[in-house]
Design a protein around this motif. Structure first.
Motif, PDB file in Angstrom:
ATOM      1  N   THR A 430       0.869  -1.065   0.122  1.00 30.20           N
ATOM      2  CA  THR A 430       0.014  -0.005  -0.052  1.00 30.20           C
ATOM      3  C   THR A 430       0.927   1.255  -0.049  1.00 30.20           C
ATOM      4  N   TRP A 431       0.408   2.432  -0.215  1.00 34.75           N
ATOM      5  CA  TRP A 431       1.053   3.709  -0.233  1.00 34.75           C
ATOM      6  C   TRP A 431       0.687   4.680   1.069  1.00 34.75           C
ATOM      7  N   VAL A 432       1.473   5.208   1.485  1.00 33.38           N
ATOM      8  CA  VAL A 432       1.047   5.724   2.924  1.00 33.38           C
ATOM      9  C   VAL A 432       1.680   6.847   2.821  1.00 33.38           C
ATOM     10  N   ASP A 433       0.847   8.010   3.202  1.00 33.03           N
ATOM     11  CA  ASP A 433       1.317   9.475   3.428  1.00 33.03           C
ATOM     12  C   ASP A 433       1.585   9.790   4.881  1.00 33.03           C
ATOM     13  N   ILE A 448      13.730  14.307   9.511  1.00 35.17           N
ATOM     14  CA  ILE A 448      13.176  13.312  10.085  1.00 35.17           C
ATOM     15  C   ILE A 448      13.504  11.870   9.043  1.00 35.17           C
ATOM     16  N   HIS A 449      13.877  10.866   9.793  1.00 32.27           N
ATOM     17  CA  HIS A 449      14.607   9.742   9.269  1.00 32.27           C
ATOM     18  C   HIS A 449      13.612   8.620   9.509  1.00 32.27           C
ATOM     19  N   LYS A 450      13.467   7.752   8.066  1.00 31.23           N
ATOM     20  CA  LYS A 450      12.824   6.637   8.119  1.00 31.23           C
ATOM     21  C   LYS A 450      13.590   5.474   8.001  1.00 31.23           C
ATOM     22  N   HIS A 451      13.510   4.383   8.882  1.00 37.00           N
ATOM     23  CA  HIS A 451      14.156   2.990   8.614  1.00 37.00           C
ATOM     24  C   HIS A 451      13.331   2.357   7.618  1.00 37.00           C
ATOM     25  N   GLY A 452      13.852   1.424   7.040  1.00 34.35           N
ATOM     26  CA  GLY A 452      13.308   0.513   5.984  1.00 34.35           C
ATOM     27  C   GLY A 452      13.346   0.939   4.600  1.00 34.35           C
ATOM     28  N   VAL A 453      12.339   1.947   4.087  1.00 35.61           N
ATOM     29  CA  VAL A 453      12.273   2.279   2.867  1.00 35.61           C
ATOM     30  C   VAL A 453      12.627   3.875   2.587  1.00 35.61           C
ATOM     31  N   LYS A 454      12.962   4.384   1.389  1.00 35.49           N
ATOM     32  CA  LYS A 454      12.999   5.805   1.310  1.00 35.49           C
ATOM     33  C   LYS A 454      11.527   6.249   1.117  1.00 35.49           C
ATOM     34  N   MET A 455      11.516   7.400   1.090  1.00 36.88           N
ATOM     35  CA  MET A 455      10.223   8.210   1.238  1.00 36.88           C
ATOM     36  C   MET A 455      10.366   9.222   0.084  1.00 36.88           C
ATOM     37  N   VAL A 484       4.516  14.589  -9.127  1.00 38.07           N
ATOM     38  CA  VAL A 484       5.053  13.901 -10.439  1.00 38.07           C
ATOM     39  C   VAL A 484       6.428  13.455 -10.211  1.00 38.07           C
ATOM     40  N   ASP A 485       7.381  14.187  -9.755  1.00 40.89           N
ATOM     41  CA  ASP A 485       8.660  13.831  -9.690  1.00 40.89           C
ATOM     42  C   ASP A 485       9.387  14.122  -8.385  1.00 40.89           C
ATOM     43  N   PRO A 486       8.798  13.920  -7.300  1.00 42.54           N
ATOM     44  CA  PRO A 486       9.616  14.400  -5.957  1.00 42.54           C
ATOM     45  C   PRO A 486      10.720  13.733  -5.675  1.00 42.54           C
ATOM     46  N   PRO A 487      11.437  14.455  -4.674  1.00 42.82           N
ATOM     47  CA  PRO A 487      12.778  13.974  -4.280  1.00 42.82           C
ATOM     48  C   PRO A 487      12.440  12.703  -3.860  1.00 42.82           C
ATOM     49  N   VAL A 488      13.610  11.793  -3.421  1.00 41.22           N
ATOM     50  CA  VAL A 488      13.500  10.425  -3.054  1.00 41.22           C
ATOM     51  C   VAL A 488      14.670  10.618  -2.022  1.00 41.22           C
ATOM     52  N   LYS A 489      14.390  10.176  -0.755  1.00 37.60           N
ATOM     53  CA  LYS A 489      15.546  10.145   0.268  1.00 37.60           C
ATOM     54  C   LYS A 489      15.202   9.252   1.659  1.00 37.60           C
ATOM     55  N   ASP A 490      16.073   9.009   2.420  1.00 40.48           N
ATOM     56  CA  ASP A 490      15.771   8.247   3.681  1.00 40.48           C
ATOM     57  C   ASP A 490      15.349   9.510   4.813  1.00 40.48           C
ATOM     58  N   SER A 491      15.805  10.838   4.340  1.00 40.93           N
ATOM     59  CA  SER A 491      15.257  11.771   5.649  1.00 40.93           C
ATOM     60  C   SER A 491      14.967  13.001   4.853  1.00 40.93           C
ATOM     61  N   TYR A 512       5.288   7.091   1.213  1.00 40.81           N
ATOM     62  CA  TYR A 512       6.185   5.987   0.859  1.00 40.81           C
ATOM     63  C   TYR A 512       5.262   4.509   0.392  1.00 40.81           C
ATOM     64  N   HIS A 513       5.937   3.792  -0.137  1.00 40.28           N
ATOM     65  CA  HIS A 513       5.411   2.568  -0.732  1.00 40.28           C
ATOM     66  C   HIS A 513       5.848   1.546   0.539  1.00 40.28           C
ATOM     67  N   VAL A 514       4.805   0.792   0.990  1.00 40.40           N
ATOM     68  CA  VAL A 514       5.089  -0.328   2.001  1.00 40.40           C
ATOM     69  C   VAL A 514       5.401  -1.616   0.932  1.00 40.40           C
ATOM     70  N   ASN A 515       6.686  -1.862   0.827  1.00 38.94           N
ATOM     71  CA  ASN A 515       7.102  -3.014   0.269  1.00 38.94           C
ATOM     72  C   ASN A 515       8.083  -3.650   0.908  1.00 38.94           C
TER      73      ASN A 515
END
Ligand code: NAG
Ligand code: NAG
Ligand code: NAG
Ligand code: CU
Length: 560
Positions: A430-433, A448-455, A484-491, A512-515
């Motif tokens: 699923t996709w989560v905001d 704000i840093h996320k473990h697991g996948v990038k946001m 459309v083409d947002p930045p992708v990072k882990d924080s 982020y995509h829950v995968n």
């Protein structure tokens, strides 16, 4: 340089062999101890890894099976987190106490096992107490597998140029940047709790506030003098064989700061930023980069003139003007380094020295290749973050969640607890905001840093967030979002809110995509904020968690 080229040839042969055999195990041992060390010429107690500071660089190839054996020779519990590493199918190796494991007790060991499913610049650090402040962090580089699509032809049009960029990337040097004080992390935490906040004069400068809580010990914020630092020298070789025009060198800047945010630049050397947080981007040519806690920026520079050039790191936050230097030493055959003082792009406070200085814009960095997102998320979590009472406490949502509280309990990966202010559940695929609302003022920026996948960064802005979802908000203020083409990072970093600003609130929205099923921490990467409770837990894809291997289960149960 001949021996270095040779080494790389050997390594390439090895990676070819690995490809034939299918996989390769790469094993590291990290022995933690405390000892006296003087990184800036002033001796203090620090954490050493394998008897040294800084800890070793971990160099890894994509698809490797990585094994990191940690021996905790400290007198307190520890853990090692691999920052930005997905830990796909091995969430028990994420090194987050209370989520993926119990803290490693003093005198015990723990073996992290994971597969290198990514490439680029990462780092590792303790996720326990104030150990990062005491030196427990190191660089981690993962070399991309052959055939990886790279944005290098956007930097150089000739094939010789692209080849030179490839070579520079293979030989890239990590530049680990940190803020270092002459007191231990434990001492800092103790007076932070006593002092409540900065002295009035500092608050006045930073936020326009007049009068605030009691002061910290005088020697912490005032009366400081420059240490006679032992300057790091990064030596690079200009390759004069290609006519001087394609002499590329790559550096991985790593923001291993526990407290400060920074502006980084190299005198007289524009930088092509080609990756952020390990992921390629459409390259940006800049003179300076704002680097927050935990972030990585990979850059190419042209080593086209011999000499010594200052690498400048300026603290861009309160309360003191702090800056640090290293030297980029470019030598070319036949030419001597002049050692002359070089011309800066930024001043001691991180401000540009002229109107021509281009600063990296984190709002507009574009992943390469593009990483599309769906127009609408399946679920939205809104979190209220800010300062709490007393002032050393911080909340990512509603109230602080102290690490000490979390790590006392059975790891969530073994025993998930029901959703709360601090625990969020999602289902796989699923996709989560996540919307972060800064609702107290003043507030510094929070990375704000996320473990697991990038946001993906959907947007950020000042003012009140009054919507139930990004979809609703984007109907009202479409200009504030990039779907459309947002930045992708882990924080991603929230906006600074000052007391005298007209806007007392701000927001930050990511998707982020829950995968990657697992129990993942989401937290501010300023150490004092994290230790003051600025974190929550995402139980991602709870419906699809992998089975914890026996070895890790026994330890998580506390029966190992
Ligand atoms: C744990 O560390 C001890 C002490 O160094 C070592 O003898 C032992 O073999 C280690 N155990 C494991 C399972 O690696
Ligand atoms: C990024 O966007 C926010 C919100 O519009 C803005 O306040 C900030 O200044 C932008 N940053 C840069 C570097 O332009
Ligand atoms: C979780 O979702 C991802 C993305 O759709 C998928 O690739 C993966 O196989 C799923 N995991 C499980 C265990 O179903
Ligand atoms: Cu913070």
């Amino acid at each position: 340089m001949a021996s270095i080229s040779l080494l790389f040839i050997v390594l390439n042969v090895l990676s070819f062999l690995r490809f034939v055999v299918g996989q390769s195990e790469r094993k590291f041992t990290l022995e933690l101890s405390r000892g006296r060390w003087a990184p800036d010429g002033v001796e203090r107690e620090m954490i050493l890894v394998n008897g040294q500071y800084p800890p070793p660089n971990l160099e890894i190839w994509e698809d490797d099976d990585v094994v990191v054996e940690v021996f905790n020779g400290l007198e307190e519990p520890s853990s090692i987190h691999f920052h930005g590493i997905e830990m796909r199918n091995t969430p028990w190796s994420d090194g987050a106490p209370g989520l993926s494991q119990r803290p490693i007790p003093s005198g015990h060991n723990f073996t992290y096992r994971w597969k290198a499913t990514q490439h680029g610049s990462y780092w590792y650090h303790s996720h326990s107490g104030e150990q990062v402040e005491d030196g427990l962090y190191g660089a981690l580089t993962i070399h991309p597998r052959a055939g990886t699509l790279k944005p290098f032809s956007l930097i150089s049009e000739s094939s010789a140029g692209v080849e030179a960029l490839e070579r520079a990337e293979r030989e890239a040097q990590p530049v680990l940047m940190s803020d270092h004080r002459h007191v231990t992390g434990r001492e800092v935490w103790e007076f932070t709790q006593r002092a409540s906040c900065f002295p009035p004069r500092v608050m006045a400068v930073s936020y326009g506030a007049d009068g605030y809580y009691p002061a910290m010990p005088a020697n912490i914020l005032e009366g400081c003098h420059a240490t006679d630092a032992l300057r790091e020298v990064i030596e690079v070789q200009g390759h004069s064989d290609s006519g001087g025009d394609e002499n590329w060198v790559a550096l991985h800047f790593i923001g291993a700061f526990h407290g400060i945010s920074s502006m980084v630049s190299i005198d007289e050397h524009p930088m092509w930023v080609f990756a952020v947080d390990g992921g390629y981007i459409t390259p940006q040519l800049v003179h300076a980069i704002p680097i927050m806690n935990g972030e990585r920026f990979s850059v190419f520079i042209k080593a086209d003139k011999a000499g010594d050039f200052a690498i400048r790191i300026a603290a861009t936050m309160d309360p003191q003007i702090l800056d640090g230097y290293a030297t980029l030493r470019v030598s070319t055959p036949g030419e001597q380094s002049s050692g002359d003082s070089s011309a800066p792009y930024i001043d001691a406070a991180g401000h540009p020295t002229s109107g021509d200085v281009v600063i990296f814009d984190p709002n507009t960095s574009k992943p390469f290749p593009p990483s599309p997102i769906p127009p609408v998320a399946d679920k939205t979590f809104i979190m209220y973050m800010g300062n709490s009472v007393p002032a050393y406490l911080w909340e990512l949502n509603v109230e602080p969640l102290l690490p000490l509280q979390l790590e006392r309990e059975t790891p969530l990966l073994l025993e998930p607890r029901p959703p709360s202010h601090h625990i969020f559940e999602t289902t796989n695929d699923t996709w989560v905001d996540l919307v972060f609302i800064t609702h107290t003022s003043p507030n510094p920026p929070h990375p704000i840093h996320k473990h697991g996948v990038k946001m993906h960064l959907l947007g950020l802005g000042y003012g009140s967030w009054t919507w139930a979802s990004v979809e609703e908000a984007a109907r009202d203020i479409p200009g504030s979002f990039n779907l459309v083409d947002p930045p992708v990072k882990d924080s991603f970093t929230s906006l600074k809110v000052g007391i005298n600003d007209r806007q007392h609130t701000a927001w930050l929205a990511v998707r982020y995509h829950v995968n990657n099923p697992g129990a993942w921490l989401l937290h501010c990467h300023v150490l004092e904020h994290l230790n003051g409770g600025m974190q929550v837990v995402l139980l991602d894809g709870v419906d699809a968690w992998p089975e914890m291997p026996e070895e890790y289960r026994r330890l998580a149960e506390g029966s190992g």
